[in-house]
Design a protein around this motif. Structure first.
Motif, mmCIF file in Angstrom:
data_model
loop_
_atom_site.group_PDB
_atom_site.id
_atom_site.type_symbol
_atom_site.label_atom_id
_atom_site.label_comp_id
_atom_site.label_asym_id
_atom_site.label_seq_id
_atom_site.Cartn_x
_atom_site.Cartn_y
_atom_site.Cartn_z
ATOM 1 N N PHE A 102 0.810 -1.218 0.000
ATOM 2 C CA PHE A 102 0.000 0.000 0.000
ATOM 3 C C PHE A 102 0.846 1.272 0.000
ATOM 4 O O PHE A 102 0.345 2.351 0.309
ATOM 5 C CB PHE A 102 -0.933 0.004 1.219
ATOM 6 N N VAL A 103 2.122 1.158 -0.330
ATOM 7 C CA VAL A 103 2.997 2.324 -0.380
ATOM 8 C C VAL A 103 3.651 2.393 -1.751
ATOM 9 O O VAL A 103 3.744 1.389 -2.468
ATOM 10 C CB VAL A 103 4.081 2.260 0.724
ATOM 11 N N TYR A 106 6.446 -0.097 -3.787
ATOM 12 C CA TYR A 106 6.391 -1.275 -2.910
ATOM 13 C C TYR A 106 7.118 -2.458 -3.536
ATOM 14 O O TYR A 106 6.977 -2.736 -4.726
ATOM 15 C CB TYR A 106 4.934 -1.642 -2.644
ATOM 16 N N SER A 274 0.061 9.407 8.467
ATOM 17 C CA SER A 274 0.203 9.300 7.019
ATOM 18 C C SER A 274 0.713 7.912 6.646
ATOM 19 O O SER A 274 1.706 7.434 7.193
ATOM 20 C CB SER A 274 1.179 10.364 6.513
ATOM 21 N N GLN A 275 0.008 7.271 5.740
ATOM 22 C CA GLN A 275 0.388 5.963 5.210
ATOM 23 C C GLN A 275 0.778 4.972 6.318
ATOM 24 O O GLN A 275 1.910 4.477 6.356
ATOM 25 C CB GLN A 275 1.539 6.117 4.210
ATOM 26 N N LEU A 278 1.638 -0.664 5.569
ATOM 27 C CA LEU A 278 2.637 -1.006 4.557
ATOM 28 C C LEU A 278 2.145 -2.094 3.617
ATOM 29 O O LEU A 278 2.324 -2.008 2.403
ATOM 30 C CB LEU A 278 3.931 -1.468 5.233
#
Length: 398
Positions: A102-103, A106, A274-275, A278
């Motif tokens: 999800f980053v 990745y 934020s984010q 992972l």
């Protein structure tokens, strides 16, 4: 004729299908899904690489399975039989794979695979409370065919309580909080609490058992948990797992499924702004009953160290029951806090004369008290009304 034409159409539409099938090796067949288009082979599984001794699988449905199918018993009794069906002697496989990122930029991490020969003991059964202790009893065969072992290791523990009134929730940073369970999540529900190898707390979940004829399964809600050894030994880029467990009974064993998000924290009990997420991983552990295996070393360890582990469980429960927030000075596993208690258990087991129970209790208290922050004694537990105000950390995400 129509069937033949259909098969021919499939072959023509997929001309490489037969080639791929012909080239599949025995090793390839071990994988159901993976990172198919990843270049090279950096994603071969990490984990246990030893080879065990020959074992014999149980192939027919067990007495525990038949007891679970018995008609006319109450829901509570069927639940109990499902939990007790997890006790026994097993070959276990452990498989975990990170499936989604999800980053940005990745890159998937290597899957994890390991195995074990494990016996699950019923330590306690009061009717509404069941305690199951897992013990690894491993023998290995080297490249020359020589057998080494058995090696005995106390593994994880799972406690089950029917219609619980409270629950221990992990907040991150080696901190747990005890919260009250709402009434609607008590009736007919079971709380599973999982403990680490030294009986320190790990995580817990609450759900009802579902029984559909030959299908019995328990699937809890999402909850937080510390990183396991398989992760913290190679990762430092996230702080907690957020996931759920499914335990399902089979005719010759049981399975344990996990679906976890890998999350970063801003501070204890709070996800990064934020984010925070992972990636996501799936885990599947298969417990297959075996017969004819020599468990005597494990049985001896379980019996000879019982006074120590009884005192350890009692001490941890006392800490949990008398504090609202339980904080440890480090990770019991990662920071090797468990080593002194393991050594002491061995000392007691190997002692030529029995050690008095009070002496064992005092030594256990001393060791476990060393887990606590020296300048931060545990907070006295508040009233039940105050505990209900404690925030379940999963509410920050779900």
């Amino acid at each position: 004729m129509i069937l033949n034409r259909l098969l021919m159409s499939i072959v023509l539409l997929c001309p490489t299908a037969s080639v791929v099938a012909d080239n599949i090796t025995a090793e390839d067949r071990l994988y159901t899904f993976s990172w198919y288009f990843q270049d090279g082979s950096p994603l071969s599984p990490r984990g246990g690489s030893t080879r065990g001794t020959t074992i014999q699988l149980v192939t027919e449905p067990t007495a525990e399975w038949h007891a679970l199918q018995e008609p006319g018993i109450t829901q509570l009794e069927r639940d109990r039989r499902a939990i007790l069906a997890m006790a026994g002697e097993y070959r276990v496989s452990f498989d975990f794979i990170e499936t989604t990122g999800f980053v940005a930029a990745y890159k998937p991490e290597r899957p994890y695979r390991s195995w074990g020969t494990e016996k699950v003991y019923v330590v306690e059964d009061t009717g509404r409370d069941i305690v199951l202790q897992h013990l690894l009893v491993m023998s290995f065969t080297d490249k020359d065919g020589k057998t080494h072992g058995p090696h005995v290791t106390k593994h994880w523990r799972q406690d089950w309580r029917y219609e619980p009134t409270d629950q221990l929730v992990y907040l991150g940073n080696n901190t747990w909080q005890r919260i009250q369970v709402p009434a609607e999540r008590q009736r007919g529900h079971w709380r599973q609490t999982v403990y680490q190898v030294d009986d320190s707390p790990r995580y817990s979940g609450i759900a009802q058992w579902q029984h559909l004829g030959n299908y019995s399964s328990w699937n809890d809600e999402n909850g937080w948990r510390p990183l396991p050894r398989r992760e913290y030994s190679v990762r430092s880029d996230y702080d907690v797992l957020i996931g759920n467990n499914r335990h399902t009974i089979t005719p010759t064993g049981w399975t344990h499924e996990q679906h976890n998000l890998k999350a970063k924290l801003y501070e204890t009990g709070k996800l990064a702004a934020s984010q925070p997420i992972l990636g996501r991983e799936s885990g599947f552990n298969r417990y297959e009953r075996i017969t004819g295996y020599d468990w005597s070393a494990g049985d001896h360890y379980q019996e000879s160290t019982k006074p120590v582990w009884d005192a350890v469980r009692s001490k941890w429960q006392e800490l949990i029951n008398t504090t609202e927030i339980l904080q440890l000075r480090g990770s019991p596993d990662k920071d090797n806090l468990f080593i002194p208690i393991y050594r002491y258990a061995r000392e007691v087991a190997e002692a030529t004369l029995p050690i008095p129970a009070e002496e064992i209790r005092q030594k256990v208290d001393e060791i476990i008290d060393s887990y606590l922050p020296p300048a931060a004694p545990t907070t006295p537990r508040s009233s039940k009304k105050d505990i209900t105000k404690a925030a379940d950390p999963t509410s920050t995400l779900y």
